[in-house]
Design an enzyme around this catalytic site. Structure first.
Site, PDB file in Angstrom:
ATOM      1  N   HIS A   1       1.135   4.768  -2.490  1.00 12.14           N
ATOM      2  CA  HIS A   1       0.752   5.582  -3.654  1.00 12.14           C
ATOM      3  C   HIS A   1       2.044   6.189  -4.160  1.00 12.14           C
ATOM      4  CE1 HIS A   1      -3.572   5.441  -2.543  1.00 12.14           C
ATOM      5  NE2 HIS A   1      -3.041   5.262  -1.338  1.00 12.14           N
TER       6      HIS A   1
ATOM      7  N   ASP B   1       1.722   4.016   2.773  1.00  6.98           N
ATOM      8  CA  ASP B   1       0.675   4.839   2.150  1.00  6.98           C
ATOM      9  C   ASP B   1       1.280   5.983   1.312  1.00  6.98           C
ATOM     10  OD1 ASP B   1      -1.943   5.436   1.482  1.00  6.98           O
ATOM     11  OD2 ASP B   1      -2.512   6.214   3.438  1.00  6.98           O
ATOM     12  N   ASP B   2       1.643   7.082   1.964  1.00  6.70           N
ATOM     13  CA  ASP B   2       2.209   8.249   1.261  1.00  6.70           C
ATOM     14  C   ASP B   2       3.410   8.724   2.075  1.00  6.70           C
ATOM     15  OD1 ASP B   2      -0.003   8.849  -0.851  1.00  6.70           O
ATOM     16  OD2 ASP B   2      -1.082   8.580   1.037  1.00  6.70           O
TER      17      ASP B   2
ATOM     18  N   HIS C   1      -9.581   1.017  -1.263  1.00 10.17           N
ATOM     19  CA  HIS C   1      -9.553   1.674   0.039  1.00 10.17           C
ATOM     20  C   HIS C   1     -10.973   1.590   0.612  1.00 10.17           C
ATOM     21  CE1 HIS C   1      -5.757   3.225  -1.315  1.00 10.17           C
ATOM     22  NE2 HIS C   1      -5.614   4.064  -0.307  1.00 10.17           N
TER      23      HIS C   1
ATOM     24  N   HIS D   1       0.863  -1.188   0.000  1.00 10.54           N
ATOM     25  CA  HIS D   1       0.000   0.000   0.000  1.00 10.54           C
ATOM     26  C   HIS D   1       0.898   1.236   0.000  1.00 10.54           C
ATOM     27  CE1 HIS D   1      -3.829   2.071   1.821  1.00 10.54           C
ATOM     28  NE2 HIS D   1      -3.133   2.913   1.053  1.00 10.54           N
TER      29      HIS D   1
ATOM     30  N   GLU E   1     -11.180   3.473   5.892  1.00 12.43           N
ATOM     31  CA  GLU E   1     -10.091   4.352   6.355  1.00 12.43           C
ATOM     32  C   GLU E   1     -10.748   5.415   7.239  1.00 12.43           C
ATOM     33  OE1 GLU E   1      -8.148   6.573   3.227  1.00 12.43           O
ATOM     34  OE2 GLU E   1      -6.503   7.228   4.532  1.00 12.43           O
TER      35      GLU E   1
HETATM   36  N1  ADE Z   1      -4.625   8.692  -2.166  1.00 12.31           N
HETATM   37  C1  ADE Z   1      -3.394   8.793  -1.653  1.00 12.31           C
HETATM   38  N2  ADE Z   1      -3.391   8.450  -0.360  1.00 12.31           N
HETATM   39  C2  ADE Z   1      -4.662   8.105  -0.045  1.00 12.31           C
HETATM   40  C3  ADE Z   1      -5.304   7.650   1.129  1.00 12.31           C
HETATM   41  N3  ADE Z   1      -4.642   7.462   2.274  1.00 12.31           N
HETATM   42  N4  ADE Z   1      -6.629   7.415   1.084  1.00 12.31           N
HETATM   43  C4  ADE Z   1      -7.305   7.601  -0.043  1.00 12.31           C
HETATM   44  N5  ADE Z   1      -6.754   8.027  -1.178  1.00 12.31           N
HETATM   45  C5  ADE Z   1      -5.439   8.265  -1.185  1.00 12.31           C
HETATM   46 ZN    ZN Z   2      -3.787   4.750   0.471  1.00 11.72          ZN
END
Ligand code: ADE
Ligand code: ZN
Length: 346
Positions: free
Chosen positions: A27, A286-287, A205, A25, A208
């Site tokens: 992005h 994630d990011d 997703h 996971h 969340e």
């Molecule tokens: N796009 C990038 N990060 C995300 C996240 N945590 N939740 C939904 N969309 C995303």
């Molecule tokens: Zn994500």
């Protein structure tokens, strides 16, 4: 193999950092560090609404998912050429390899790039070339998951799928991301059915920020094989049982959940509860450029906050390979490497 061998608490961070793992996971646009955003902006003549790297970084104070997404899409606006997509992916894979990530499955958001006039071939060719080179040069395997933006329409998702089909050999699956609340999985029922018929793996997703109901429909309507985040499932006992019984993996992202205020602090994160309930949970970043941590930061900070142990580490790493879409014989090689690591760690 003896993952039950006790490991002294002070040796645990070292074990976590050196342990083989998969990231499921991430992005790829969320791996763009401010320094690279500024370098690409200059290379492409894109004006940014921030004067410096420091000013951009200081804007990274989020209150919820949408407050993050606004900045994340603005950051991605510097990506225009195939080489930009290559450089971003290369930087992530180098960083992931340092964290002993042996395999990564990368989400990307083509719709945000196509809205700026960037072609699908530019995006996918840049990402894919970086994955091919990283396999040869770094020994890390990586595959691509095309995500549909859920704040846009299903019709736009279909158009995106059509544009991606000439590159389907470079994609392992499809996903669903962006603003969750008000955009339930069932909005994308038909496009996911089509992707399933085409043989794509499917993830989404769900749970969340959104309710357990979104996790149910991700499973029952979209027929996803993994749930991204899914942490809100702990509010619904029947859903927890379903996820455990069907061994549906959750790609949990603790530092993301912290920075987007899903939990007030890491000590309140429910990862231990998910593991104790027998769910196939994994740890992911994630990011990472926005949430202050790559894979090993997520592992070390979460283990410290929840006082997890070496046995949890083994379970999480093993889950990451089991939950991946790697072909079975390659997966077994990764699990063998994990087992050998635990046998010889001291
Ligand atoms: N796009 C990038 N990060 C995300 C996240 N945590 N939740 C939904 N969309 C995303
Ligand atoms: Zn994500």
């Amino acid at each position: 193999m003896n993952p039950l061998k006790p490991v002294a608490a002070e040796r645990l961070p070292d074990l976590l950092r050196r342990m083989p793992k998969a990231e499921l996971h991430i992005h790829i646009e969320g791996s763009l560090e401010p320094e690279l955003i500024f370098a690409l902006a200059q290379r492409n003549g894109v004006a940014l609404p921030y004067a410096s790297v420091e000013e951009l970084r200081s804007a990274y104070a989020f209150t919820n998912l949408q407050s993050f997404l606004d900045i994340y899409y603005a950051g991605a606006s510097v990506l225009l050429k195939e080489q930009d997509f290559y450089d971003m992916t290369r930087a992530y894979l180098l960083r992931a390899a340092q964290d002993k990530v042996l395999h990564a499955e990368l989400f990307f958001d083509p719709q945000t790039h196509m809205a700026r006039g960037v072609g699908m071939e530019t995006v996918i060719n840049g990402l894919h070339r970086a994955c091919v080179d990283a396999k040869v040069e770094l020994g890390i395997s990586a595959s691509l998951i095309l995500c549909f933006l859920r704040h846009l329409s299903e019709e736009e998702a279909f158009e995106t799928l059509e544009k991606a089909l000439p590159f389907r050999d470079k994609l392992i699956g499809v996903g669903l991301d962006s603003g969750e609340l008000g955009n339930p999985p069932e909005k994308f029922a038909r496009v996911f059915a089509r992707c399933r018929a085409l043989g794509f793996h499917r993830v989404a997703h769900a749970g969340e920020e959104g309710p357990p109901a979104y996790v149910w429909t991700a499973l029952d309507v979209l027929k996803v094989e993994r749930v991204d985040h899914g942490v809100q499932a702990s509010q619904d006992a029947a859903l927890m049982q379903r996820l455990a019984a069907d061994r549906i993996p959750l790609t949990v992202c603790p530092l993301s959940n912290l920075k987007l205020c899903v939990f007030p602090n890491l000590a309140h994160h429910n990862l231990r509860q998910l593991l104790d309930a027998g769910l196939v949970a994994t740890i992911n970043s994630d990011d990472p450029a926005y949430f202050g941590g790559y894979m090993n930061d997520n592992f070390t900070q979460t283990f410290a906050a929840l006082t997890l142990n070496a046995r949890h580490a083994y379970t999480l790493a093993r889950n990451s390979f089991e939950a991946s879409f790697i072909e079975a014989s390659a997966r077994q090689l990764y699990v063998d490497r994990l087992n050998e690591f635990f046998e010889t760690f001291q």
